[in-house]
Write an enzyme that holds these catalytic residues in place. Sequence first.
Site, PDB file in Angstrom:
ATOM      1  N   ARG A  46       0.851  -1.198   0.000  1.00 16.05           N
ATOM      2  CA  ARG A  46       0.000   0.000   0.000  1.00 16.05           C
ATOM      3  C   ARG A  46       0.889   1.250   0.000  1.00 16.05           C
ATOM      4  O   ARG A  46       0.652   2.201  -0.718  1.00 16.05           O
ATOM      5  CB  ARG A  46      -0.946   0.022   1.205  1.00 16.05           C
ATOM      6  CG  ARG A  46      -1.872   1.226   1.130  1.00 16.05           C
ATOM      7  CD  ARG A  46      -2.826   1.493   2.288  1.00 16.05           C
ATOM      8  NE  ARG A  46      -3.071   0.452   3.213  1.00 16.05           N
ATOM      9  CZ  ARG A  46      -2.463   0.349   4.417  1.00 16.05           C
ATOM     10  NH1 ARG A  46      -1.588   1.250   4.814  1.00 16.05           N
ATOM     11  NH2 ARG A  46      -2.750  -0.654   5.207  1.00 16.05           N
ATOM     12  N   TYR A  98     -13.175  20.251 -14.207  1.00 21.18           N
ATOM     13  CA  TYR A  98     -13.578  18.869 -14.449  1.00 21.18           C
ATOM     14  C   TYR A  98     -14.737  18.533 -13.494  1.00 21.18           C
ATOM     15  O   TYR A  98     -14.673  18.859 -12.305  1.00 21.18           O
ATOM     16  CB  TYR A  98     -12.374  17.964 -14.182  1.00 21.18           C
ATOM     17  CG  TYR A  98     -12.711  16.500 -14.195  1.00 21.18           C
ATOM     18  CD1 TYR A  98     -13.089  15.868 -15.375  1.00 21.18           C
ATOM     19  CD2 TYR A  98     -12.654  15.742 -13.034  1.00 21.18           C
ATOM     20  CE1 TYR A  98     -13.410  14.524 -15.377  1.00 21.18           C
ATOM     21  CE2 TYR A  98     -12.970  14.397 -13.043  1.00 21.18           C
ATOM     22  CZ  TYR A  98     -13.345  13.792 -14.222  1.00 21.18           C
ATOM     23  OH  TYR A  98     -13.659  12.459 -14.228  1.00 21.18           O
ATOM     24  N   ASP A 170      -4.014  21.325 -11.925  1.00 22.10           N
ATOM     25  CA  ASP A 170      -4.429  20.099 -12.605  1.00 22.10           C
ATOM     26  C   ASP A 170      -3.950  20.228 -14.051  1.00 22.10           C
ATOM     27  O   ASP A 170      -4.498  21.001 -14.831  1.00 22.10           O
ATOM     28  CB  ASP A 170      -5.962  19.962 -12.517  1.00 22.10           C
ATOM     29  CG  ASP A 170      -6.486  18.718 -13.235  1.00 22.10           C
ATOM     30  OD1 ASP A 170      -5.756  18.147 -14.072  1.00 22.10           O
ATOM     31  OD2 ASP A 170      -7.645  18.340 -12.972  1.00 22.10           O
ATOM     32  N   LYS A 195      -5.331   9.779 -18.628  1.00 20.61           N
ATOM     33  CA  LYS A 195      -5.517  10.482 -19.896  1.00 20.61           C
ATOM     34  C   LYS A 195      -4.221  10.438 -20.721  1.00 20.61           C
ATOM     35  O   LYS A 195      -3.810   9.376 -21.100  1.00 20.61           O
ATOM     36  CB  LYS A 195      -6.007  11.901 -19.622  1.00 20.61           C
ATOM     37  CG  LYS A 195      -7.111  11.995 -18.536  1.00 20.61           C
ATOM     38  CD  LYS A 195      -8.413  11.356 -18.928  1.00 20.61           C
ATOM     39  CE  LYS A 195      -9.431  11.200 -17.805  1.00 20.61           C
ATOM     40  NZ  LYS A 195      -9.677  12.360 -16.976  1.00 20.61           N
TER      41      LYS A 195
END
Length: 379
Positions: A46, A98, A170, A195
């Site tokens: 993790r 977004y 972003d 993306k």
Amino acid sequence: MKFGTKAIHAGQEPDPSTGAVMTPIYQTSTYAQKSPGDNKGYEYSRGTNPTRSALEGCLAALENARFALAFSSGMGATDAVMKLLQPGDEVITGNDLYGGSYRIFTKIFANYGIKFHFLDLSDPEIVAQYTNENTKLVWVETPTNPTMQIVDIEAIGKITKAKNLTFVVDNTFASPYLQNPIDLGADIVMHSVTKYIGGHSDLVMGALMLNDEDLYKRLWFIYNACGATPGPMDSFLALRGIKTLHLRMKAHCENGKQVAEFLKTHPKVDKIYWPGFTDHPNHEIAKKQMRGFGGMISITLKDADLAETFRIASNFKVFTLAESLGGVESLLNHPATMTHGSIPKEVREKVGVVDSLLRLSVGVEDIEDLLEDLKNALS
Ligand SMILES: *Cc1c(COP(=O)(O)O)cnc(C)c1O
């Protein structure tokens, strides 16, 4: 090292035990320790995994940053940044975000006592105007999604520095190939690796890149404590995708330009949003802070209601109607009902997300096939 070399090599070395050129997929949750605490820096996947570490080394290099953290989605990365805040803190952000960012801000973090100001950031001075003693963070998206507005990163960076605010950009739409916000004054760059960085529509992943070591430690604590970290297989796929990021981005920019020019004079097209046009309202800032204008283009259709917009959206043969963007294949999206469906109609329409808006992610197929597809679909 230059961008293309970093994309292929940064963070990666041939595997020391076998010489394997490609980073192995360390498909393990845990690591043997000689005695308690005596390990090679890996305890539990993790928190740390060697395939992910290689990816993080590469991601940091792409944004000229010292550190990177990979998350299991872009939203996981956004969530971690917001967990730096306390109840009562305020955030200044854009009014053209977004949809998922708007949703996590208004539906999750607003409930925890964080206040958000959604503002038109095309005038950077508005950041100073809205800053008070509770303001902690500025969150900017540029180009914005879906209307391709450009925010001046350097100008906002000067204000956030003077006012001691954490400045996050972003950078998903531009990709690190076209824009490096840390070089322009941002503290943290966030990416939806899903993306352009991943680039093949085969994984969901996010990332944060940054220089400040204390901030990195605080974010690493959140990343490990909350656990939205990606597995080794996805980390491998991202590393593999990044090796062609520079080649893909060049092709996205070339195809994007041709598609934008084709659509600009098309009789069915009313408005077109693409920062490469000299008459785009912030073209000069785009030129200053970006190395190219990318393959994201939005259009509104002339005299088209929702039914006509849906009819046209269903006409495409090469462009695929789908959420997401930035893959090698061309995608088409209807923001009002798809990516931005979670934003109330009156809020989205104010920033141009009307029913007749279509967003194109121009892929790297043969340009003649893309233009032919657009011509047929718009007839
Ligand atoms: C897709 C996207 C996100 C969210 O990333 P996921 O990987 O889908 O969680 C955030 N910002 C922008 C601009 C995006 O396009």
